[in-house]
Motif scaffolding. Structure first.
Motif, short mmCIF file in Angstrom:
data_model
loop_
_atom_site.label_atom_id
_atom_site.label_comp_id
_atom_site.label_asym_id
_atom_site.label_seq_id
_atom_site.Cartn_x
_atom_site.Cartn_y
_atom_site.Cartn_z
N ILE A 98 -30.95 -20.35 -16.63
CA ILE A 98 -31.17 -19.58 -17.85
C ILE A 98 -30.08 -19.89 -18.86
CG2 ILE A 98 -31.27 -17.25 -18.80
CD1 ILE A 98 -32.48 -16.37 -16.11
N GLU A 121 -30.74 -23.11 -20.61
CA GLU A 121 -31.82 -23.00 -21.60
C GLU A 121 -31.34 -22.29 -22.86
OE1 GLU A 121 -34.72 -24.40 -21.40
OE2 GLU A 121 -35.74 -23.44 -23.11
N LEU A 122 -30.58 -21.24 -22.69
CA LEU A 122 -30.05 -20.51 -23.85
C LEU A 122 -29.11 -21.40 -24.66
CD1 LEU A 122 -29.24 -17.00 -22.31
CD2 LEU A 122 -31.19 -17.64 -23.74
N HIS A 135 -32.24 -14.33 -29.51
CA HIS A 135 -31.73 -14.34 -28.14
C HIS A 135 -32.50 -13.33 -27.28
CE1 HIS A 135 -28.94 -12.85 -24.99
NE2 HIS A 135 -28.65 -14.13 -24.85
N GLU A 136 -32.69 -12.16 -27.82
CA GLU A 136 -33.36 -11.14 -27.02
C GLU A 136 -34.80 -11.55 -26.72
OE1 GLU A 136 -32.91 -7.06 -28.19
OE2 GLU A 136 -34.78 -6.50 -27.19
N ILE A 190 -34.84 -14.10 -23.94
CA ILE A 190 -34.67 -13.49 -22.62
C ILE A 190 -35.98 -12.87 -22.16
CG2 ILE A 190 -33.50 -11.66 -21.34
CD1 ILE A 190 -31.74 -14.02 -21.96
N GLU A 208 -38.84 -13.84 -22.88
CA GLU A 208 -39.71 -14.96 -22.49
C GLU A 208 -39.29 -15.54 -21.14
OE1 GLU A 208 -40.24 -19.61 -23.88
OE2 GLU A 208 -39.40 -18.14 -25.28
N LEU A 209 -37.99 -15.80 -21.00
CA LEU A 209 -37.52 -16.50 -19.80
C LEU A 209 -37.62 -15.62 -18.55
CD1 LEU A 209 -34.42 -18.33 -21.32
CD2 LEU A 209 -36.64 -19.28 -20.74
N LEU A 210 -37.48 -14.31 -18.74
CA LEU A 210 -37.62 -13.41 -17.61
C LEU A 210 -39.01 -12.76 -17.64
CD1 LEU A 210 -34.18 -11.61 -17.32
CD2 LEU A 210 -34.84 -13.92 -16.71
N GLY A 211 -39.93 -13.46 -18.24
CA GLY A 211 -41.24 -12.89 -18.53
C GLY A 211 -41.97 -12.32 -17.33
N ASN A 212 -41.85 -12.98 -16.18
CA ASN A 212 -42.62 -12.44 -15.07
C ASN A 212 -41.81 -11.54 -14.15
OD1 ASN A 212 -41.15 -14.38 -13.88
ND2 ASN A 212 -42.84 -15.36 -12.80
N VAL A 213 -40.73 -10.99 -14.71
CA VAL A 213 -40.11 -9.85 -14.04
C VAL A 213 -40.61 -8.63 -14.81
CG1 VAL A 213 -37.97 -8.70 -13.42
CG2 VAL A 213 -38.04 -11.20 -13.58
N SER A 214 -41.28 -7.74 -14.14
CA SER A 214 -41.75 -6.55 -14.85
C SER A 214 -40.55 -5.71 -15.27
CB SER A 214 -42.66 -5.72 -13.95
OG SER A 214 -41.89 -5.13 -12.92
#
Lengths: 156, 156
Positions: B30, B33-34, B122-123, B126, B128-134
DNA sequence: TTATGAAACTTCAAGCTTGAAATAATTTGC
DNA sequence: GCAAATTATTTCAAGCTTGAAGTTTCATAA
Protein backbone atom coordinates in the motif's frame (compact mmCIF):
# COMPACT_ATOMS: atom_id res chain seq x y z
CA UNK A 1 0.07 9.10 7.00
CA UNK A 2 0.69 8.02 10.54
CA UNK A 3 -1.95 10.42 11.75
CA UNK A 4 -2.88 10.15 15.31
CA UNK A 5 -5.20 9.72 18.19
CA UNK A 6 -6.55 13.18 18.88
CA UNK A 7 -9.20 14.37 16.43
CA UNK A 8 -10.71 10.95 15.61
CA UNK A 9 -12.59 11.99 12.50
CA UNK A 10 -15.70 10.24 11.31
CA UNK A 11 -17.58 9.87 8.06
CA UNK A 12 -17.68 7.49 5.13
CA UNK A 13 -14.36 5.73 4.65
CA UNK A 14 -12.91 6.95 7.92
CA UNK A 15 -12.75 3.47 9.37
CA UNK A 16 -10.59 2.31 6.48
CA UNK A 17 -8.38 5.34 6.84
CA UNK A 18 -8.00 4.67 10.53
CA UNK A 19 -7.19 1.04 9.81
CA UNK A 20 -4.48 2.11 7.42
CA UNK A 21 -2.97 4.48 9.94
CA UNK A 22 -2.88 1.77 12.59
CA UNK A 23 -1.46 -0.75 10.18
CA UNK A 24 1.31 1.61 9.19
CA UNK A 25 2.15 2.59 12.75
CA UNK A 26 2.20 -1.02 13.85
CA UNK A 27 4.51 -2.15 11.09
CA UNK A 28 6.78 0.87 11.49
CA UNK A 29 7.12 0.33 15.22
CA UNK A 30 7.95 -3.32 14.85
CA UNK A 31 10.26 -2.68 11.92
CA UNK A 32 12.14 -0.07 13.93
CA UNK A 33 12.59 -2.47 16.81
CA UNK A 34 13.79 -5.28 14.54
CA UNK A 35 16.16 -2.94 12.76
CA UNK A 36 17.64 -1.87 16.05
CA UNK A 37 18.12 -5.43 17.30
CA UNK A 38 19.62 -6.62 14.02
CA UNK A 39 22.11 -3.81 14.26
CA UNK A 40 22.95 -4.29 17.92
CA UNK A 41 23.08 -8.06 18.06
CA UNK A 42 24.21 -9.03 14.59
CA UNK A 43 25.63 -5.89 13.05
CA UNK A 44 23.38 -6.20 10.02
CA UNK A 45 20.34 -4.48 8.51
CA UNK A 46 16.77 -5.34 7.69
CA UNK A 47 17.23 -5.16 3.90
CA UNK A 48 20.15 -7.57 4.11
CA UNK A 49 18.12 -9.86 6.32
CA UNK A 50 15.27 -9.73 3.81
CA UNK A 51 17.52 -10.69 0.93
CA UNK A 52 19.10 -13.52 2.89
CA UNK A 53 15.67 -14.78 3.96
CA UNK A 54 14.56 -14.92 0.35
CA UNK A 55 17.71 -16.74 -0.72
CA UNK A 56 17.51 -19.16 2.19
CA UNK A 57 14.21 -20.39 0.83
CA UNK A 58 15.77 -20.91 -2.61
CA UNK A 59 18.88 -23.11 -2.36
CA UNK A 60 19.08 -23.25 -6.14
CA UNK A 61 19.43 -19.46 -6.19
CA UNK A 62 17.41 -16.55 -7.49
CA UNK A 63 17.78 -14.06 -10.29
CA UNK A 64 18.15 -10.40 -9.37
CA UNK A 65 14.75 -9.74 -10.89
CA UNK A 66 13.20 -12.55 -8.84
CA UNK A 67 14.56 -10.98 -5.71
CA UNK A 68 13.32 -7.57 -6.71
CA UNK A 69 9.82 -8.85 -7.44
CA UNK A 70 9.66 -10.97 -4.32
CA UNK A 71 10.85 -8.27 -1.97
CA UNK A 72 8.73 -5.55 -3.56
CA UNK A 73 11.69 -3.27 -4.14
CA UNK A 74 13.32 -1.83 -7.24
CA UNK A 75 15.96 -3.56 -9.32
CA UNK A 76 18.65 -1.02 -8.63
CA UNK A 77 18.02 -1.38 -4.93
CA UNK A 78 18.69 -5.10 -4.95
CA UNK A 79 21.94 -4.55 -6.81
CA UNK A 80 23.34 -2.47 -3.98
CA UNK A 81 22.25 -4.77 -1.19
CA UNK A 82 23.57 -7.87 -2.94
CA UNK A 83 26.84 -6.06 -3.65
CA UNK A 84 27.30 -5.50 0.06
CA UNK A 85 26.37 -9.05 0.98
CA UNK A 86 28.85 -10.31 -1.61
CA UNK A 87 31.60 -8.15 -0.17
CA UNK A 88 30.77 -9.62 3.24
CA UNK A 89 31.11 -13.13 1.83
CA UNK A 90 27.53 -14.06 2.65
CA UNK A 91 26.20 -14.24 -0.89
CA UNK A 92 27.62 -15.19 -4.29
CA UNK A 93 26.70 -14.36 -7.85
CA UNK A 94 27.10 -17.22 -10.33
CA UNK A 95 27.29 -16.38 -14.02
CA UNK A 96 25.11 -18.66 -16.08
CA UNK A 97 25.99 -20.29 -19.36
CA UNK A 98 22.52 -20.17 -20.80
CA UNK A 99 21.84 -16.46 -20.50
CA UNK A 100 24.79 -14.21 -19.87
CA UNK A 101 22.64 -11.27 -18.88
CA UNK A 102 21.58 -12.99 -15.70
CA UNK A 103 23.33 -14.41 -12.69
CA UNK A 104 22.07 -16.76 -10.05
CA UNK A 105 22.42 -15.29 -6.61
CA UNK A 106 22.68 -17.62 -3.66
CA UNK A 107 23.83 -17.79 -0.07
CA UNK A 108 27.36 -18.99 0.50
CA UNK A 109 28.00 -21.71 3.06
CA UNK A 110 28.84 -19.01 5.54
CA UNK A 111 25.81 -16.96 4.55
CA UNK A 112 23.56 -19.90 5.15
CA UNK A 113 24.99 -20.60 8.60
CA UNK A 114 24.88 -16.95 9.55
CA UNK A 115 21.32 -16.58 8.41
CA UNK A 116 20.11 -19.60 10.35
CA UNK A 117 21.36 -18.04 13.57
CA UNK A 118 19.85 -14.63 12.87
CA UNK A 119 16.55 -16.11 11.73
CA UNK A 120 16.13 -18.02 14.97
CA UNK A 121 16.62 -14.83 16.97
CA UNK A 122 14.32 -12.99 14.60
CA UNK A 123 11.53 -15.46 15.09
CA UNK A 124 11.77 -15.27 18.83
CA UNK A 125 11.74 -11.46 18.68
CA UNK A 126 8.53 -11.60 16.69
CA UNK A 127 7.07 -13.96 19.25
CA UNK A 128 7.96 -11.46 21.91
CA UNK A 129 6.83 -8.33 20.09
CA UNK A 130 3.52 -9.85 19.07
CA UNK A 131 3.29 -11.56 22.43
CA UNK A 132 -0.19 -10.51 23.33
CA UNK A 133 -1.72 -11.61 20.07
CA UNK A 134 -2.87 -15.16 20.70
CA UNK A 135 -1.93 -17.70 18.06
CA UNK A 136 -5.59 -17.99 17.29
CA UNK A 137 -6.02 -14.27 16.88
CA UNK A 138 -2.89 -14.21 14.76
CA UNK A 139 -4.45 -16.68 12.38
CA UNK A 140 -7.63 -14.65 12.09
CA UNK A 141 -5.76 -11.41 11.54
CA UNK A 142 -3.62 -13.07 8.90
CA UNK A 143 -6.74 -14.20 7.11
CA UNK A 144 -8.18 -10.69 7.09
CA UNK A 145 -4.96 -9.22 5.81
CA UNK A 146 -4.95 -11.76 3.02
CA UNK A 147 -8.44 -10.87 1.98
CA UNK A 148 -7.70 -7.26 1.32
CA UNK A 149 -4.33 -7.92 -0.17
CA UNK A 150 -5.77 -10.03 -2.93
CA UNK A 151 -8.03 -7.15 -3.84
CA UNK A 152 -5.59 -5.04 -5.69
CA UNK A 153 -2.16 -6.59 -5.43
CA UNK A 154 -0.27 -7.15 -8.65
CA UNK A 155 -2.11 -4.33 -10.31
CA UNK A 156 0.51 -1.67 -10.82
CA UNK B 1 11.29 -10.21 6.46
CA UNK B 2 8.74 -10.34 3.70
CA UNK B 3 9.16 -14.10 3.49
CA UNK B 4 6.73 -15.85 1.33
CA UNK B 5 4.05 -18.29 0.51
CA UNK B 6 5.85 -21.45 -0.48
CA UNK B 7 7.24 -23.46 2.43
CA UNK B 8 4.55 -22.52 4.99
CA UNK B 9 6.42 -23.59 8.10
CA UNK B 10 4.68 -24.67 11.27
CA UNK B 11 5.53 -24.91 14.93
CA UNK B 12 5.23 -22.74 18.00
CA UNK B 13 5.19 -19.07 17.16
CA UNK B 14 4.85 -19.64 13.43
CA UNK B 15 1.41 -18.08 13.32
CA UNK B 16 2.77 -14.86 14.77
CA UNK B 17 5.66 -14.91 12.34
CA UNK B 18 3.27 -15.41 9.45
CA UNK B 19 1.12 -12.58 10.73
CA UNK B 20 4.12 -10.29 10.81
CA UNK B 21 5.10 -11.21 7.27
CA UNK B 22 1.60 -10.49 5.99
CA UNK B 23 1.41 -7.26 7.90
CA UNK B 24 4.67 -6.08 6.45
CA UNK B 25 3.82 -7.08 2.90
CA UNK B 26 0.43 -5.42 3.13
CA UNK B 27 1.80 -2.14 4.41
CA UNK B 28 4.67 -2.14 1.95
CA UNK B 29 2.37 -2.74 -0.99
CA UNK B 30 0.00 0.00 0.00
CA UNK B 31 2.84 2.35 0.84
CA UNK B 32 4.40 1.77 -2.57
CA UNK B 33 1.13 2.54 -4.30
CA UNK B 34 0.56 5.71 -2.29
CA UNK B 35 4.12 6.83 -2.91
CA UNK B 36 3.66 6.37 -6.63
CA UNK B 37 0.40 8.28 -6.73
CA UNK B 38 1.72 11.14 -4.60
CA UNK B 39 4.60 11.46 -7.01
CA UNK B 40 2.53 11.22 -10.17
CA UNK B 41 -0.43 13.35 -9.16
CA UNK B 42 1.07 15.85 -6.75
CA UNK B 43 4.80 15.71 -7.30
CA UNK B 44 5.45 15.06 -3.62
CA UNK B 45 6.58 12.24 -1.36
CA UNK B 46 5.19 10.19 1.48
CA UNK B 47 7.53 11.62 4.14
CA UNK B 48 6.52 15.15 3.16
CA UNK B 49 2.88 14.15 3.25
CA UNK B 50 3.38 12.64 6.70
CA UNK B 51 4.94 15.80 8.06
CA UNK B 52 2.22 17.97 6.57
CA UNK B 53 -0.46 15.67 7.97
CA UNK B 54 1.01 16.00 11.44
CA UNK B 55 1.21 19.78 11.17
CA UNK B 56 -2.29 20.04 9.77
CA UNK B 57 -3.61 18.58 12.99
CA UNK B 58 -1.65 21.13 15.01
CA UNK B 59 -2.44 24.68 13.84
CA UNK B 60 -0.45 26.10 16.74
CA UNK B 61 2.63 24.32 15.39
CA UNK B 62 4.92 21.54 16.56
CA UNK B 63 8.48 21.32 17.77
CA UNK B 64 10.92 19.32 15.71
CA UNK B 65 11.14 16.79 18.50
CA UNK B 66 7.34 16.49 18.62
CA UNK B 67 7.31 15.72 14.93
CA UNK B 68 10.08 13.21 15.30
CA UNK B 69 8.34 11.40 18.16
CA UNK B 70 4.95 11.47 16.49
CA UNK B 71 6.17 10.20 13.13
CA UNK B 72 8.42 7.54 14.66
CA UNK B 73 11.49 8.77 12.80
CA UNK B 74 14.80 10.21 13.91
CA UNK B 75 15.45 13.85 14.67
CA UNK B 76 17.92 14.33 11.87
CA UNK B 77 15.46 12.90 9.44
CA UNK B 78 12.81 15.48 10.26
CA UNK B 79 15.32 18.27 9.82
CA UNK B 80 15.87 17.34 6.18
CA UNK B 81 12.22 16.90 5.30
CA UNK B 82 11.21 20.16 6.95
CA UNK B 83 14.07 21.92 5.18
CA UNK B 84 12.65 20.82 1.85
CA UNK B 85 9.10 21.78 2.77
CA UNK B 86 10.34 25.19 3.87
CA UNK B 87 12.15 25.71 0.57
CA UNK B 88 8.90 24.81 -1.18
CA UNK B 89 7.07 27.43 0.85
CA UNK B 90 4.71 24.92 2.43
CA UNK B 91 6.05 25.07 5.96
CA UNK B 92 7.63 27.75 8.17
CA UNK B 93 9.88 27.67 11.21
CA UNK B 94 9.15 30.30 13.85
CA UNK B 95 11.83 31.11 16.40
CA UNK B 96 10.44 31.28 19.91
CA UNK B 97 11.19 33.87 22.54
CA UNK B 98 10.88 31.53 25.48
CA UNK B 99 13.38 28.89 24.43
CA UNK B 100 15.79 29.81 21.71
CA UNK B 101 16.86 26.23 21.10
CA UNK B 102 13.48 25.35 19.67
CA UNK B 103 11.35 26.56 16.82
CA UNK B 104 7.68 26.05 16.17
CA UNK B 105 7.07 24.48 12.80
CA UNK B 106 3.76 25.03 11.09
CA UNK B 107 2.09 24.91 7.72
CA UNK B 108 1.99 28.13 5.76
CA UNK B 109 -1.27 29.31 4.28
CA UNK B 110 -0.23 27.71 1.02
CA UNK B 111 0.87 24.55 2.76
CA UNK B 112 -2.47 24.21 4.43
CA UNK B 113 -4.39 24.65 1.19
CA UNK B 114 -2.12 22.27 -0.65
CA UNK B 115 -2.38 19.65 2.04
CA UNK B 116 -6.17 19.75 2.12
CA UNK B 117 -6.30 18.89 -1.57
CA UNK B 118 -3.78 16.06 -1.29
CA UNK B 119 -5.39 14.66 1.84
CA UNK B 120 -8.75 14.37 0.12
CA UNK B 121 -7.20 12.38 -2.70
CA UNK B 122 -5.25 10.31 -0.20
CA UNK B 123 -8.35 9.36 1.70
CA UNK B 124 -10.15 8.26 -1.42
CA UNK B 125 -7.13 6.19 -2.47
CA UNK B 126 -7.22 4.40 0.86
CA UNK B 127 -10.90 3.75 0.38
CA UNK B 128 -10.09 2.26 -2.98
CA UNK B 129 -7.06 0.23 -1.93
CA UNK B 130 -8.78 -1.20 1.13
CA UNK B 131 -11.99 -1.49 -0.83
CA UNK B 132 -12.82 -5.04 0.03
CA UNK B 133 -12.41 -4.61 3.73
CA UNK B 134 -15.87 -3.77 4.99
CA UNK B 135 -16.12 -0.83 7.35
CA UNK B 136 -17.12 -3.27 10.00
CA UNK B 137 -14.16 -5.51 9.38
CA UNK B 138 -11.95 -2.45 9.34
CA UNK B 139 -13.09 -1.56 12.82
CA UNK B 140 -12.41 -5.05 14.11
CA UNK B 141 -8.96 -5.19 12.52
CA UNK B 142 -8.15 -1.79 13.96
CA UNK B 143 -9.08 -3.04 17.39
CA UNK B 144 -6.84 -6.06 17.08
CA UNK B 145 -3.93 -3.96 15.88
CA UNK B 146 -4.41 -1.69 18.86
CA UNK B 147 -4.32 -4.54 21.26
CA UNK B 148 -0.94 -5.73 20.25
CA UNK B 149 0.46 -2.30 19.83
CA UNK B 150 -0.18 -1.42 23.43
CA UNK B 151 1.81 -4.47 24.46
CA UNK B 152 5.26 -3.13 23.90
CA UNK B 153 5.01 0.34 22.42
CA UNK B 154 6.88 3.07 24.18
CA UNK B 155 9.39 0.62 25.52
CA UNK B 156 12.59 1.40 23.69
C1' DT C 1 22.31 -12.33 -41.66
C1' DT C 2 21.25 -8.27 -39.31
C1' DA C 3 18.42 -4.64 -37.42
C1' DT C 4 15.10 -3.96 -34.13
C1' DG C 5 13.16 -4.69 -30.02
C1' DA C 6 12.85 -6.78 -25.54
C1' DA C 7 14.90 -8.39 -21.23
C1' DA C 8 18.18 -8.45 -17.22
C1' DC C 9 21.07 -5.76 -14.94
C1' DT C 10 23.79 -1.73 -13.38
C1' DT C 11 24.54 3.06 -12.79
C1' DC C 12 23.16 7.46 -11.36
C1' DA C 13 21.14 11.53 -8.99
C1' DA C 14 18.08 12.79 -5.63
C1' DG C 15 15.87 12.02 -1.60
C1' DC C 16 14.95 9.28 2.75
C1' DT C 17 16.77 7.18 7.06
C1' DT C 18 19.60 6.17 10.87
C1' DG C 19 22.83 6.68 14.81
C1' DA C 20 26.54 9.32 16.37
C1' DA C 21 28.88 13.58 16.95
C1' DA C 22 28.70 18.53 17.23
C1' DT C 23 26.27 23.10 18.62
C1' DA C 24 23.71 25.95 21.12
C1' DA C 25 20.61 27.14 24.82
C1' DT C 26 18.57 26.02 29.16
C1' DT C 27 18.40 24.03 33.77
C1' DT C 28 20.41 22.21 37.97
C1' DG C 29 23.28 21.90 41.95
C1' DC C 30 26.61 23.91 44.58
C1' DG D 1 26.92 33.14 39.94
C1' DC D 2 28.72 29.34 37.49
C1' DA D 3 30.31 24.67 36.18
C1' DA D 4 28.04 20.51 34.86
C1' DA D 5 24.38 18.09 33.09
C1' DT D 6 20.39 18.13 30.13
C1' DT D 7 17.62 19.32 26.15
C1' DA D 8 16.63 20.71 21.30
C1' DT D 9 18.34 20.73 17.17
C1' DT D 10 21.59 20.28 13.21
C1' DT D 11 25.28 18.05 10.81
C1' DC D 12 27.45 14.11 9.00
C1' DA D 13 28.68 9.58 6.92
C1' DA D 14 26.85 5.45 5.50
C1' DG D 15 23.36 2.91 3.78
C1' DC D 16 18.60 2.32 1.69
C1' DT D 17 15.25 3.51 -2.01
C1' DT D 18 13.38 5.07 -6.20
C1' DG D 19 12.73 6.09 -11.18
C1' DA D 20 15.20 7.00 -15.20
C1' DA D 21 18.89 6.29 -18.24
C1' DG D 22 22.51 3.33 -19.96
C1' DT D 23 24.75 -1.48 -21.07
C1' DT D 24 24.95 -5.91 -22.47
C1' DT D 25 22.75 -9.94 -24.07
C1' DC D 26 19.14 -12.43 -26.15
C1' DA D 27 15.01 -13.21 -29.31
C1' DT D 28 12.47 -12.17 -33.52
C1' DA D 29 11.76 -11.71 -38.06
C1' DA D 30 12.46 -9.53 -42.54
Amino acid sequence: MVAGPLPTPSGPGKDRLRLWVRLLRASRSIEAELRERLRQEFNTTLPRFDVMAALYRAPEGMLMSDLSRFLLVSNGNVTGIVDRLVSEGLVARARRNGDRRTSMVRLTEEGSKTFAVIAAAHESWIGELLGNVSEDEARRLTGMLNSFRSNWEGRE
